[in-house]
Structure formats: C-alpha cells, structure tokens
Design an enzyme around this catalytic site. Structure first.
Site, PDB file in Angstrom:
ATOM      1  CG  ASP A   1      -1.797   1.210   1.317  1.00 48.47           C
ATOM      2  OD1 ASP A   1      -2.899   1.135   0.749  1.00 48.47           O
ATOM      3  OD2 ASP A   1      -1.400   2.236   1.911  1.00 48.47           O
TER       4      ASP A   1
ATOM      5  CE1 TYR B   1       0.179   7.808   2.810  1.00 47.19           C
ATOM      6  CE2 TYR B   1       0.796   5.595   2.193  1.00 47.19           C
ATOM      7  CZ  TYR B   1      -0.096   6.466   2.762  1.00 47.19           C
ATOM      8  OH  TYR B   1      -1.269   5.987   3.303  1.00 47.19           O
TER       9      TYR B   1
ATOM     10  CE  LYS C   1      -3.935   4.525   0.613  1.00 49.16           C
ATOM     11  NZ  LYS C   1      -2.520   4.476   0.982  1.00 49.16           N
TER      12      LYS C   1
ATOM     13  CG  HIS D   1      -5.296   9.434   0.404  1.00 44.21           C
ATOM     14  ND1 HIS D   1      -3.951   9.444   0.139  1.00 44.21           N
ATOM     15  CD2 HIS D   1      -5.415   8.973   1.672  1.00 44.21           C
ATOM     16  CE1 HIS D   1      -3.291   9.005   1.204  1.00 44.21           C
ATOM     17  NE2 HIS D   1      -4.153   8.717   2.146  1.00 44.21           N
TER      18      HIS D   1
HETATM   19  N1  NAP Z   1      -5.673   5.960   3.825  1.00 48.07           N
HETATM   20  C1  NAP Z   1      -5.138   6.723   4.744  1.00 48.07           C
HETATM   21  O1  NAP Z   1      -5.530   7.883   4.956  1.00 48.07           O
HETATM   22  C2  NAP Z   1      -4.006   6.187   5.573  1.00 48.07           C
HETATM   23  C3  NAP Z   1      -3.558   6.886   6.696  1.00 48.07           C
HETATM   24  C4  NAP Z   1      -2.523   6.359   7.456  1.00 48.07           C
HETATM   25  C5  NAP Z   1      -1.958   5.143   7.072  1.00 48.07           C
HETATM   26  N2  NAP Z   1      -2.388   4.479   5.948  1.00 48.07           N
HETATM   27  C6  NAP Z   1      -1.775   3.199   5.520  1.00 48.07           C
HETATM   28  O2  NAP Z   1      -1.832   2.271   6.605  1.00 48.07           O
HETATM   29  C7  NAP Z   1      -0.528   1.800   6.886  1.00 48.07           C
HETATM   30  C8  NAP Z   1      -0.377   1.419   8.335  1.00 48.07           C
HETATM   31  O3  NAP Z   1      -0.604   2.521   9.181  1.00 48.07           O
HETATM   32  P1  NAP Z   1       0.554   3.306   9.959  1.00 48.07           P
HETATM   33  O4  NAP Z   1       1.815   3.217   9.200  1.00 48.07           O
HETATM   34  O5  NAP Z   1       0.018   4.665  10.226  1.00 48.07           O
HETATM   35  O6  NAP Z   1       0.661   2.597  11.371  1.00 48.07           O
HETATM   36  P2  NAP Z   1       0.691   1.106  11.966  1.00 48.07           P
HETATM   37  O7  NAP Z   1       0.850   0.092  10.910  1.00 48.07           O
HETATM   38  O8  NAP Z   1      -0.464   1.021  12.891  1.00 48.07           O
HETATM   39  O9  NAP Z   1       2.006   1.170  12.888  1.00 48.07           O
HETATM   40  C9  NAP Z   1       3.276   1.321  12.352  1.00 48.07           C
HETATM   41  C10 NAP Z   1       4.249   1.457  13.524  1.00 48.07           C
HETATM   42  O10 NAP Z   1       4.253   0.256  14.288  1.00 48.07           O
HETATM   43  C11 NAP Z   1       5.575  -0.277  14.339  1.00 48.07           C
HETATM   44  N3  NAP Z   1       5.412  -1.743  14.221  1.00 48.07           N
HETATM   45  C12 NAP Z   1       4.993  -2.440  13.142  1.00 48.07           C
HETATM   46  N4  NAP Z   1       4.955  -3.754  13.405  1.00 48.07           N
HETATM   47  C13 NAP Z   1       5.359  -3.908  14.695  1.00 48.07           C
HETATM   48  C14 NAP Z   1       5.541  -5.036  15.534  1.00 48.07           C
HETATM   49  N5  NAP Z   1       5.277  -6.268  15.087  1.00 48.07           N
HETATM   50  N6  NAP Z   1       5.979  -4.825  16.803  1.00 48.07           N
HETATM   51  C15 NAP Z   1       6.242  -3.563  17.247  1.00 48.07           C
HETATM   52  N7  NAP Z   1       6.083  -2.451  16.495  1.00 48.07           N
HETATM   53  C16 NAP Z   1       5.649  -2.622  15.223  1.00 48.07           C
HETATM   54  C17 NAP Z   1       6.315   0.313  13.157  1.00 48.07           C
HETATM   55  O11 NAP Z   1       7.692   0.418  13.439  1.00 48.07           O
HETATM   56  P3  NAP Z   1       8.879   0.081  12.400  1.00 48.07           P
HETATM   57  O12 NAP Z   1       8.455   0.467  11.028  1.00 48.07           O
HETATM   58  O13 NAP Z   1      10.001   0.924  12.923  1.00 48.07           O
HETATM   59  O14 NAP Z   1       9.152  -1.394  12.539  1.00 48.07           O
HETATM   60  C18 NAP Z   1       5.669   1.693  13.076  1.00 48.07           C
HETATM   61  O15 NAP Z   1       6.257   2.567  14.033  1.00 48.07           O
HETATM   62  C19 NAP Z   1       0.355   2.986   6.455  1.00 48.07           C
HETATM   63  O16 NAP Z   1       1.711   2.669   6.384  1.00 48.07           O
HETATM   64  C20 NAP Z   1      -0.292   3.352   5.147  1.00 48.07           C
HETATM   65  O17 NAP Z   1       0.084   2.451   4.108  1.00 48.07           O
HETATM   66  C21 NAP Z   1      -3.408   4.993   5.208  1.00 48.07           C
END
Ligand code: NAP
Length: 277
Positions: free
Chosen positions: A44, A49, A78, A111
């Site tokens: 994704d 980004y 997106k 988005h």
């Molecule tokens: N459509 C939208 O508006 C929107 C908005 C926000 C996000 N998104 C998408 O959703 C994805 C996920 O959301 P997010 O990146 O905001 O947050 P998330 O996936 O909830 O959390 C990511 C964080 O958790 C850590 N992490 C991941 N796996 C872990 C594990 N097994 N143990 C401990 N820590 C862990 C990562 O650290 P490290 O990377 O340092 O390992 C990072 O700091 C985004 O990357 C993006 O693709 C979409």
C-alpha cells in the site's frame, strides 16, 4: 495467505505492507523487497507518501529475486486532493504509474472524501472513467464515513470495492463495518497498530501471552477474524515477518469480544468530516 473477495469477483490479500512515513530511499525499497520475499503479496502506497519510486524499485527487485510475476502482487496507490476533479484523475493515475514503474494498479483509492460533496462525486466519476478505460483492476475509497458513502452510492454507476479507514481496537469502526458488510464493500484498516501506541494495552498483552504471540500479531489476527483487510507498516525485518505470521492460530469468541470492548472511538488521524489536506 488468506484473500478477501470483492463484489466484482477480484480479490485482495488480507494482510499487506503499509508504507506511510517511509522515506523515498533505500530503507523503502529494501522493506518492500524483503516483505515480498517473505510472503507479502500486497503493498500500500500513495502519491502523498512521496515514496512511489522506491516502492516501485522494491517491487522490481523482489520480482527478480523471487521469480514471481507482476500479477502475483496486489499494488495500491491513492489519489490526493490536488488531483480531485473528473478530468484530473487519469493524469494523476498515470503519474503514479510512472513513478512506480508499473503499467497498472490493482487498486486505486480516492484518498479522502473532502468537504465538498459535488467535488467528491465528480472525482469519483473520474475514478469510474479510469476503471472503464484502462487496465486498472479495482477502484475504491478511503476515509469515507457512512454519510459520504450514502451520498456517493446514490449517484454512481460503480460502487467502491473497498473503504480504507483508520481502525484499531481503540477505534473499532463497528457501525461502519456493519454498513460496509451490508453494501458488500470490503473494509480495510489503516494504522491497525495505532502507529504502535496500542501495543502495550493490558488486555492485548494478556491475550498475547496466552497465545505466545506478540501484541501486533493479536491485533492483526483480530482484523483477520473480523474479515477486515489490514496493512501494518514496518521497515524492521523481524516485525515484517511477525506481522504476516497470523494464519496459524485463532482467537476465541471471548478474546474477540474483549478486544472489541476496548473501543473508545479514539482517532490518531484527522476527522474525515473536516479534513481537506
Ligand atoms: N488511507 C489513509 O488515509 C491512511 C492513513 C494512514 C496510514 N495508511 C496506511 O496504513 C498503513 C499502516 O498505518 P501506519 O503506518 O500509520 O501505522 P501502523 O501500521 O499502525 O504502525 C506502524 C508502527 O508500528 C511499528 N510496528 C509495526 N509492526 C510492529 C511489531 N510487530 N511490533 C512492534 N512495532 C511494530 C512500526 O515500526 P517500524 O516500522 O520501525 O518497525 C511503526 O512505528 C500505512 O503505512 C499506510 O500504508 C493509510
């Protein structure tokens, strides 16, 4: 890997790799390449980004190293606010393809809904044009609330296959999830780990101990058992492996309910009703 089927017959892997806040550098292509080598089939990204080039590079490197074919993967990007408006959608899609070095996407998402209903509907018509006239496999939305979807569904010819929204145990989106189920629109959770803020929750920790799994795996498994597609982000190799390793254990009904009950409607992202970029 488990897949979720869309109403149009296509399907999406239930767990993919998120790439928000991953810079457009080697950390990005290495994480994407490593994830695909370790069994991820869905990545994704988004124009906003700023990392589509390096995501694309990671995909190319992984196809070379694994012998997989492009059609084995499911790639999402997106459309952002500056490209809203029917006529702008096709050029924005092409620009994303060019940055990614791909000739089609599996999923293109609007988005955010924005705050102007007429622009929202007009932009979706551009998404439909693209779906009808190009190799794009699926179109969907992100951050749409029930009210946005009601307005959209009343006026469009192709409904979105998916709605990607903030969702984690502290914002479980119960009402939206049931609405989407009734509409046969798949729900996808962003920030499933609440950007790592929820991993120390006592209930999650306790369930993790019972199953000898990590807190992240428990939350990802909770998504899977609710039929939600999810895209945890990590650039850390052992976490990338851990996050996809959730298909060989099951949470009990009682554990699912305990996690459901953690809901406090707590967002970490913007409120979709007012967000304009
Ligand atoms: N459509 C939208 O508006 C929107 C908005 C926000 C996000 N998104 C998408 O959703 C994805 C996920 O959301 P997010 O990146 O905001 O947050 P998330 O996936 O909830 O959390 C990511 C964080 O958790 C850590 N992490 C991941 N796996 C872990 C594990 N097994 N143990 C401990 N820590 C862990 C990562 O650290 P490290 O990377 O340092 O390992 C990072 O700091 C985004 O990357 C993006 O693709 C979409």
């Amino acid at each position: 890997m488990q897949y979720k089927k869309f109403y149009n017959g296509n399907r999406i892997p239930q767990v993919g790799l998120g790439t928000f806040r991953v810079e457009n550098n080697d950390e990005c292509n290495e994480a994407v390449k490593f994830a695909i080598e370790e069994g991820y089939r869905s990545i994704d990204t988004a124009k906003v980004y700023g990392n589509e080039e390096k995501v694309g590079e990671g995909i190319r490197l992984a196809l070379e190293s694994t012998g997989l074919k492009r059609e084995d993967l499911f790639i999402t990007s997106k459309l952002y606010f500056e490209d809203f408006g029917r006529e702008n959608v096709q050029p924005a899609y092409q620009a994303s393809l060019d940055r990614l070095g791909l000739d089609y996407l599996d999923l293109y998402l609007m988005h955010w809904p924005g705050t102007n209903e007429a622009i929202m509907i007009n932009t979706w018509k551009g998404m439909e044009d693209l779906y009808k006239n190009s190799q794009l496999k699926n179109i969907g939305v992100s951050n749409f609330e029930v009210e946005h979807l009601e307005a959209l569904l009343a006026q469009v010819s192709f409904k979105p296959v998916i709605n990607q929204v903030e969702c984690h145990p502290y914002l479980n989106q119960h009402k939206l999830r049931h609405y989407l189920e009734a509409q046969h629109i798949v729900m996808e959770s962003w920030s499933p780990l609440m950007n790592a803020q929820i991993l120390s929750d006592d209930t999650i920790q306790q369930i993790a101990q019972t199953h000898r799994r990590s807190a992240a795996q428990i939350i990802i498994r909770w998504n899977v058992q609710h039929g939600i597609v999810t895209i945890p982000k990590s650039v850390t190799p052992n976490r990338i492996i851990e996050n996809i390793n959730v298909f060989d254990f099951e949470l009990t009904d009682d554990e699912m309910t305990q996690i459901d009950n953690l809901n406090k409607n707590q967002r970490i992202g913007p409120d979709p009703k007012i967000f304009e970029g």
